[in-house]
Design a protein around this motif. Structure first.
Motif, PDB file in Angstrom:
ATOM      1  N   THR A  87      57.196  28.271  63.299  1.00 11.83           N
ATOM      2  CA  THR A  87      56.790  27.508  64.109  1.00 11.83           C
ATOM      3  C   THR A  87      55.875  26.327  63.657  1.00 11.83           C
ATOM      4  OG1 THR A  87      56.207  29.689  65.476  1.00 11.83           O
ATOM      5  CG2 THR A  87      54.908  27.720  65.808  1.00 11.83           C
ATOM      6  N   PRO A  88      55.418  26.089  62.743  1.00 10.23           N
ATOM      7  CA  PRO A  88      54.616  24.934  62.389  1.00 10.23           C
ATOM      8  C   PRO A  88      55.860  24.044  61.617  1.00 10.23           C
ATOM      9  CG  PRO A  88      53.816  26.559  60.848  1.00 10.23           C
ATOM     10  CD  PRO A  88      54.710  27.386  62.033  1.00 10.23           C
ATOM     11  N   LEU A  89      56.841  24.628  60.921  1.00  8.20           N
ATOM     12  CA  LEU A  89      58.052  23.598  60.200  1.00  8.20           C
ATOM     13  C   LEU A  89      58.894  23.102  61.352  1.00  8.20           C
ATOM     14  CD1 LEU A  89      58.951  26.201  57.695  1.00  8.20           C
ATOM     15  CD2 LEU A  89      57.168  24.206  57.307  1.00  8.20           C
ATOM     16  N   PHE A  90      59.026  24.045  62.472  1.00 12.77           N
ATOM     17  CA  PHE A  90      59.961  23.182  63.652  1.00 12.77           C
ATOM     18  C   PHE A  90      59.295  22.296  64.319  1.00 12.77           C
ATOM     19  CE2 PHE A  90      61.281  23.020  67.919  1.00 12.77           C
ATOM     20  CZ  PHE A  90      62.516  22.861  67.860  1.00 12.77           C
ATOM     21  N   ASP A  91      57.929  22.349  64.659  1.00 18.74           N
ATOM     22  CA  ASP A  91      57.167  21.502  65.125  1.00 18.74           C
ATOM     23  C   ASP A  91      56.835  20.071  64.392  1.00 18.74           C
ATOM     24  OD1 ASP A  91      56.621  23.305  67.238  1.00 18.74           O
ATOM     25  OD2 ASP A  91      54.645  23.859  66.816  1.00 18.74           O
ATOM     26  N   ALA A  92      56.954  20.346  63.068  1.00 21.89           N
ATOM     27  CA  ALA A  92      56.822  19.256  62.087  1.00 21.89           C
ATOM     28  C   ALA A  92      58.104  18.245  62.268  1.00 21.89           C
ATOM     29  CB  ALA A  92      56.486  19.579  60.656  1.00 21.89           C
ATOM     30  N   ALA A  93      59.396  19.179  62.269  1.00 25.01           N
ATOM     31  CA  ALA A  93      60.448  18.465  61.836  1.00 25.01           C
ATOM     32  C   ALA A  93      60.973  17.836  63.389  1.00 25.01           C
ATOM     33  CB  ALA A  93      61.668  19.493  62.085  1.00 25.01           C
ATOM     34  N   LEU A  94      60.643  18.489  64.410  1.00 22.92           N
ATOM     35  CA  LEU A  94      60.620  17.671  65.863  1.00 22.92           C
ATOM     36  C   LEU A  94      59.824  16.297  65.938  1.00 22.92           C
ATOM     37  CD1 LEU A  94      62.878  18.776  67.475  1.00 22.92           C
ATOM     38  CD2 LEU A  94      61.246  19.570  69.178  1.00 22.92           C
ATOM     39  N   GLU A  95      58.606  16.566  65.475  1.00 24.45           N
ATOM     40  CA  GLU A  95      57.733  15.296  65.308  1.00 24.45           C
ATOM     41  C   GLU A  95      58.465  14.169  64.595  1.00 24.45           C
ATOM     42  OE1 GLU A  95      53.597  15.975  64.316  1.00 24.45           O
ATOM     43  OE2 GLU A  95      53.711  17.586  65.584  1.00 24.45           O
ATOM     44  N   LYS A  96      58.950  14.804  63.406  1.00 25.32           N
ATOM     45  CA  LYS A  96      59.630  13.387  62.528  1.00 25.32           C
ATOM     46  C   LYS A  96      60.823  13.059  63.354  1.00 25.32           C
ATOM     47  CE  LYS A  96      61.702  13.239  58.004  1.00 25.32           C
ATOM     48  NZ  LYS A  96      62.080  13.928  56.775  1.00 25.32           N
ATOM     49  N   LEU A  97      61.596  13.877  63.888  1.00 20.36           N
ATOM     50  CA  LEU A  97      62.755  13.274  65.073  1.00 20.36           C
ATOM     51  C   LEU A  97      62.407  12.326  65.572  1.00 20.36           C
ATOM     52  CD1 LEU A  97      65.951  13.876  65.430  1.00 20.36           C
ATOM     53  CD2 LEU A  97      64.955  15.453  67.111  1.00 20.36           C
ATOM     54  N   PHE A  98      61.574  12.836  66.578  1.00 21.63           N
ATOM     55  CA  PHE A  98      61.038  11.996  67.585  1.00 21.63           C
ATOM     56  C   PHE A  98      60.390  10.557  67.103  1.00 21.63           C
ATOM     57  CE2 PHE A  98      60.840  15.752  70.250  1.00 21.63           C
ATOM     58  CZ  PHE A  98      61.869  15.300  71.123  1.00 21.63           C
ATOM     59  N   ARG A  99      59.650  10.819  65.895  1.00 24.86           N
ATOM     60  CA  ARG A  99      58.967   9.280  65.366  1.00 24.86           C
ATOM     61  C   ARG A  99      60.066   8.206  64.790  1.00 24.86           C
ATOM     62  NH1 ARG A  99      55.868  12.230  62.100  1.00 24.86           N
ATOM     63  NH2 ARG A  99      57.396  12.321  60.255  1.00 24.86           N
ATOM     64  N   ASN A 100      61.136   8.934  64.272  1.00 24.34           N
ATOM     65  CA  ASN A 100      62.240   8.220  63.804  1.00 24.34           C
ATOM     66  C   ASN A 100      63.092   7.573  64.948  1.00 24.34           C
ATOM     67  OD1 ASN A 100      61.391   8.540  61.409  1.00 24.34           O
ATOM     68  ND2 ASN A 100      62.718  10.277  60.999  1.00 24.34           N
ATOM     69  N   MET A 101      62.926   7.880  66.359  1.00 24.63           N
ATOM     70  CA  MET A 101      64.007   7.739  67.277  1.00 24.63           C
ATOM     71  C   MET A 101      63.562   6.075  67.616  1.00 24.63           C
ATOM     72  SD  MET A 101      64.184  11.006  69.835  1.00 24.63           S
ATOM     73  CE  MET A 101      65.008   9.657  70.925  1.00 24.63           C
ATOM     74  N   PRO A 102      64.396   5.236  67.919  1.00 20.62           N
ATOM     75  CA  PRO A 102      64.198   3.921  68.450  1.00 20.62           C
ATOM     76  C   PRO A 102      63.553   4.021  69.908  1.00 20.62           C
ATOM     77  CG  PRO A 102      66.577   4.481  68.749  1.00 20.62           C
ATOM     78  CD  PRO A 102      65.853   5.800  67.998  1.00 20.62           C
ATOM     79  N   LYS A 103      62.729   2.929  69.953  1.00 23.78           N
ATOM     80  CA  LYS A 103      62.004   2.903  71.228  1.00 23.78           C
ATOM     81  C   LYS A 103      62.872   3.047  72.577  1.00 23.78           C
ATOM     82  CE  LYS A 103      58.162   3.219  69.184  1.00 23.78           C
ATOM     83  NZ  LYS A 103      57.856   4.623  68.973  1.00 23.78           N
ATOM     84  N   ARG A 104      63.893   2.065  72.563  1.00 23.93           N
ATOM     85  CA  ARG A 104      65.052   1.737  73.445  1.00 23.93           C
ATOM     86  C   ARG A 104      66.207   2.693  73.183  1.00 23.93           C
ATOM     87  NH1 ARG A 104      64.172  -4.184  75.510  1.00 23.93           N
ATOM     88  NH2 ARG A 104      66.021  -3.199  76.801  1.00 23.93           N
ATOM     89  N   LEU A 105      66.729   3.338  74.055  1.00 26.74           N
ATOM     90  CA  LEU A 105      67.817   4.237  74.128  1.00 26.74           C
ATOM     91  C   LEU A 105      69.204   3.434  73.761  1.00 26.74           C
ATOM     92  CD1 LEU A 105      67.345   7.019  76.541  1.00 26.74           C
ATOM     93  CD2 LEU A 105      66.719   6.997  74.130  1.00 26.74           C
ATOM     94  N   LYS A 106      69.985   3.662  73.065  1.00 23.94           N
ATOM     95  CA  LYS A 106      71.205   3.268  72.852  1.00 23.94           C
ATOM     96  C   LYS A 106      72.193   4.032  72.705  1.00 23.94           C
ATOM     97  CE  LYS A 106      70.761   3.211  67.672  1.00 23.94           C
ATOM     98  NZ  LYS A 106      71.081   2.672  66.529  1.00 23.94           N
ATOM     99  N   SER A 107      73.240   3.871  72.768  1.00 21.77           N
ATOM    100  CA  SER A 107      74.429   5.010  72.525  1.00 21.77           C
ATOM    101  C   SER A 107      74.775   5.562  71.288  1.00 21.77           C
ATOM    102  CB  SER A 107      75.804   4.338  73.324  1.00 21.77           C
ATOM    103  OG  SER A 107      76.575   5.252  73.299  1.00 21.77           O
ATOM    104  N   GLY A 108      74.844   6.735  71.126  1.00 22.19           N
ATOM    105  CA  GLY A 108      75.260   7.453  69.830  1.00 22.19           C
ATOM    106  C   GLY A 108      73.898   7.961  69.195  1.00 22.19           C
ATOM    107  N   THR A 109      74.077   8.425  68.083  1.00 21.43           N
ATOM    108  CA  THR A 109      73.053   9.010  67.417  1.00 21.43           C
ATOM    109  C   THR A 109      71.616   8.011  67.279  1.00 21.43           C
ATOM    110  OG1 THR A 109      74.664  10.281  66.149  1.00 21.43           O
ATOM    111  CG2 THR A 109      72.392  10.291  65.058  1.00 21.43           C
TER     112      THR A 109
END
Length: 176
Positions: A87-109
């Motif tokens: 539970t805490p490991l998944f939540d931390a990984a997802l927070e990291k994923l969202f933190r690393n996402m660009p503010k504007r959506l673009k196509s692809g990864t």
């Protein structure tokens, strides 16, 4: 870092060939367990000839600047403490994923994050296709001989957890 959990850390043989050591050091991570017995059962040699696990302390975690998103889950799906640890490991990984996402959506990864669960690497990506964001999950075992049924079950667990966490139509849903 949650407590009172127990940790194990990888040790790398100094005489290992540099390319092998570089790959192994990127694959093996500190691991977290709910009991000292579980940790001790997983300590010792790994499938990589130059890596072994030894008990670690909270001081080792602090000294190595290890965050929650840098710790692997030491137990596999089906273990009685799996949910407690994940539970805490998944939540931390997802927070990291969202933190690393660009503010504007673009196509692809857009971004990706990795989790180690029972010494298998799972990658969660955020991929954009038009107005939709998808979260594909993949597994890779670099050195360890993982049980395919456990790997498939863990992939399913991660996918279900992602749906519960990211779906806008399930605002009050809680994982079991």
């Amino acid at each position: 870092m949650p407590s009172p959990f127990f940790f194990a850390q990888p040790q790398f043989r100094a005489s290992a060939p540099l390319p092998s050591l570089a790959v192994a050091s990127g694959y093996y991570k500190f691991e977290i367990f709910a009991t000292a017995e579980d940790r001790d059962a997983r300590c010792g040699p790994t499938a990589h000839p130059h890596v072994r696990y030894v008990p670690a302390t909270m001081e080792d975690i602090v000294q190595n600047d290890i965050g929650l998103d840098d710790v692997g889950c030491g137990v596999a799906l089906g273990h009685p403490h799996f949910e407690l640890i994940m539970t805490p490991l998944f939540d931390a990984a997802l927070e990291k994923l969202f933190r690393n996402m660009p503010k504007r959506l673009k196509s692809g990864t857009l971004a990706a994050t990795e989790m180690i669960i029972a010494r298998t690497r799972y990658t969660i990506a955020a991929e954009c296709d038009g107005e939709w964001v998808f979260f594909p999950v993949e597994a890779m075992t670099g050195f360890e001989d993982a049980d395919r049924s456990i790997t498939e079950g863990t992939l399913e667990w991660l996918r279900e957890r992602l749906i519960l966490t990211t779906s806008p139509s399930l605002p009050s849903a809680r994982p079991n």
